[in-house]
Design a protein around this motif. Sequence first.
Motif, PDB file in Angstrom:
ATOM      1  N   ARG A 248       3.062   6.748   1.746  1.00 12.91           N
ATOM      2  CA  ARG A 248       3.210   8.208   1.584  1.00 12.91           C
ATOM      3  C   ARG A 248       2.669   8.944   2.802  1.00 12.91           C
ATOM      4  O   ARG A 248       3.246   9.939   3.249  1.00 12.91           O
ATOM      5  CB  ARG A 248       2.496   8.662   0.313  1.00 12.91           C
ATOM      6  CG  ARG A 248       3.162   8.199  -0.974  1.00 12.91           C
ATOM      7  CD  ARG A 248       2.512   8.808  -2.213  1.00 12.91           C
ATOM      8  NE  ARG A 248       3.133   8.301  -3.427  1.00 12.91           N
ATOM      9  CZ  ARG A 248       2.689   7.232  -4.104  1.00 12.91           C
ATOM     10  NH1 ARG A 248       1.609   6.587  -3.674  1.00 12.91           N
ATOM     11  NH2 ARG A 248       3.316   6.822  -5.187  1.00 12.91           N
ATOM     12  N   LYS A 249       1.543   8.473   3.346  1.00 11.92           N
ATOM     13  CA  LYS A 249       0.971   9.100   4.536  1.00 11.92           C
ATOM     14  C   LYS A 249       1.900   8.909   5.744  1.00 11.92           C
ATOM     15  O   LYS A 249       2.033   9.800   6.567  1.00 11.92           O
ATOM     16  CB  LYS A 249      -0.415   8.540   4.822  1.00 11.92           C
ATOM     17  CG  LYS A 249      -1.478   9.003   3.822  1.00 11.92           C
ATOM     18  CD  LYS A 249      -1.585  10.525   3.818  1.00 11.92           C
ATOM     19  CE  LYS A 249      -2.609  11.030   2.830  1.00 11.92           C
ATOM     20  NZ  LYS A 249      -2.628  12.532   2.756  1.00 11.92           N
TER      21      LYS A 249
ATOM     22  N   ASP B  49       0.856  -1.184   0.000  1.00 20.48           N
ATOM     23  CA  ASP B  49       0.000   0.000   0.000  1.00 20.48           C
ATOM     24  C   ASP B  49       0.899   1.242   0.000  1.00 20.48           C
ATOM     25  O   ASP B  49       1.290   1.740   1.056  1.00 20.48           O
ATOM     26  CB  ASP B  49      -0.914  -0.013   1.232  1.00 20.48           C
ATOM     27  CG  ASP B  49      -1.945   1.106   1.187  1.00 20.48           C
ATOM     28  OD1 ASP B  49      -1.737   2.072   0.436  1.00 20.48           O
ATOM     29  OD2 ASP B  49      -2.941   1.025   1.922  1.00 20.48           O
ATOM     30  N   PHE B  50       1.241   1.723  -1.199  1.00 17.65           N
ATOM     31  CA  PHE B  50       2.162   2.848  -1.291  1.00 17.65           C
ATOM     32  C   PHE B  50       1.495   4.163  -0.891  1.00 17.65           C
ATOM     33  O   PHE B  50       2.178   5.109  -0.493  1.00 17.65           O
ATOM     34  CB  PHE B  50       2.754   2.939  -2.700  1.00 17.65           C
ATOM     35  CG  PHE B  50       3.681   1.788  -3.012  1.00 17.65           C
ATOM     36  CD1 PHE B  50       4.838   1.603  -2.289  1.00 17.65           C
ATOM     37  CD2 PHE B  50       3.368   0.890  -4.022  1.00 17.65           C
ATOM     38  CE1 PHE B  50       5.690   0.542  -2.561  1.00 17.65           C
ATOM     39  CE2 PHE B  50       4.211  -0.178  -4.304  1.00 17.65           C
ATOM     40  CZ  PHE B  50       5.367  -0.362  -3.572  1.00 17.65           C
ATOM     41  N   GLN B  51       0.165   4.245  -0.980  1.00 13.09           N
ATOM     42  CA  GLN B  51      -0.521   5.440  -0.504  1.00 13.09           C
ATOM     43  C   GLN B  51      -0.370   5.561   1.013  1.00 13.09           C
ATOM     44  O   GLN B  51      -0.105   6.649   1.540  1.00 13.09           O
ATOM     45  CB  GLN B  51      -2.005   5.389  -0.884  1.00 13.09           C
ATOM     46  CG  GLN B  51      -2.799   6.633  -0.505  1.00 13.09           C
ATOM     47  CD  GLN B  51      -2.247   7.902  -1.136  1.00 13.09           C
ATOM     48  OE1 GLN B  51      -1.686   7.886  -2.239  1.00 13.09           O
ATOM     49  NE2 GLN B  51      -2.377   9.016  -0.437  1.00 13.09           N
ATOM     50  N   ALA B  52      -0.505   4.451   1.709  1.00 10.29           N
ATOM     51  CA  ALA B  52      -0.289   4.462   3.157  1.00 10.29           C
ATOM     52  C   ALA B  52       1.162   4.799   3.469  1.00 10.29           C
ATOM     53  O   ALA B  52       1.449   5.504   4.446  1.00 10.29           O
ATOM     54  CB  ALA B  52      -0.669   3.118   3.763  1.00 10.29           C
TER      55      ALA B  52
ATOM     56  N   GLU C 246       4.635  11.417   5.357  1.00 14.74           N
ATOM     57  CA  GLU C 246       4.135  12.747   5.693  1.00 14.74           C
ATOM     58  C   GLU C 246       4.041  12.917   7.207  1.00 14.74           C
ATOM     59  O   GLU C 246       4.440  13.952   7.758  1.00 14.74           O
ATOM     60  CB  GLU C 246       2.754  12.956   5.058  1.00 14.74           C
ATOM     61  CG  GLU C 246       2.135  14.320   5.362  1.00 14.74           C
ATOM     62  CD  GLU C 246       0.700  14.428   4.855  1.00 14.74           C
ATOM     63  OE1 GLU C 246      -0.018  15.329   5.342  1.00 14.74           O
ATOM     64  OE2 GLU C 246       0.291  13.615   3.997  1.00 14.74           O
TER      65      GLU C 246
END
Length: 326
Positions: free
Chosen positions: A8-9, A3-6, A12
């Motif tokens: 990124r979060k 899960d690359f979106q996770a 951040e």
Amino acid sequence: MYDFQAARKRSELLMNIRTYFIEKGYLEVSTPTLSPYLIPEPTIKTFETKFINEFTGSRELYMIPSPEIFMKRLLAAGSGSIFQISQCFRNAEQLGDVHNPEFTMLEYYTVGADDRDSIDITIEMIERTKLKGIEAPWLREKPLIITMHEAMMKYAGVDMDKAEDIDYLRKEAIRLGLNPNDNENWDDTFNRIFLTYTEPSLPKDREVYLTDYPDKIACLARHSEGKPTKKRWEMYIAGIEIANCYDEETDKEESRRYFTEEYNRMENERRGTEDAIPPADPSFPDLDIPQSSGGAMGLDRLLAVHLGLNCIEPLLLFPLSDMLRQ
């Protein structure tokens, strides 16, 4: 699937935390994840490994369960307020949900502060580091600060003014249908009640700071004046324990007593088992630790509650449970 979106979060969140502390004048430090000594904590089981060297000989080393053992040395050496984001390791942990044997921890120490100051710092840090584009419902409500005495009375009907007496506590556990063993110690009976009735009943729509823990629960936090409590709190979000904090013990005699009693307890409980018994750091109780308050926060869990999840496993690129199945 990763899960690359996770991821990124996560990046951040870590960047926001670093920015927050650096802008407030904290020094970011980096300390070892291997140590020949640890702080004795009988409730935490550790990973052990061996250092092999043909000149110095072999020696057992231990993966740190938190960077406290090194960060307090830096405090004693005059570092000032410090923070660190590091990998920590705890053995015999459950897999999935909110546990992974290797996890990401934020540890932060504020010189000149006490445990109540750390509540303000943590509330501000959580607000300042929230994620863009993510609406966390629990951030809309004002954080709740509640003492252990208030929470145990409200959710379990147990009077902590009387609970120093093991007979009273055992009777309360029986009243609640928990049936403790006759030879069960105070900690275990208290935890039966707390984990069954009090912790699950804490509000889940806001940050909850549970303060003034019983002084019968051993830890390196200062005693409260005139009360049978310690200056310690734990913070929950959405029913998940996220952080804990101490007004750090600075009295050397108290530290020595803790080390002796807790190491002996750990040794007695683990004798005859395969559980590691790490040597206690012999010089730690003699450190000149300044008045300070230290907090430790599980960042995998914090990311999960920001994203509205009650499980950290989807947020880990390589959870141990997946590796063990291969």
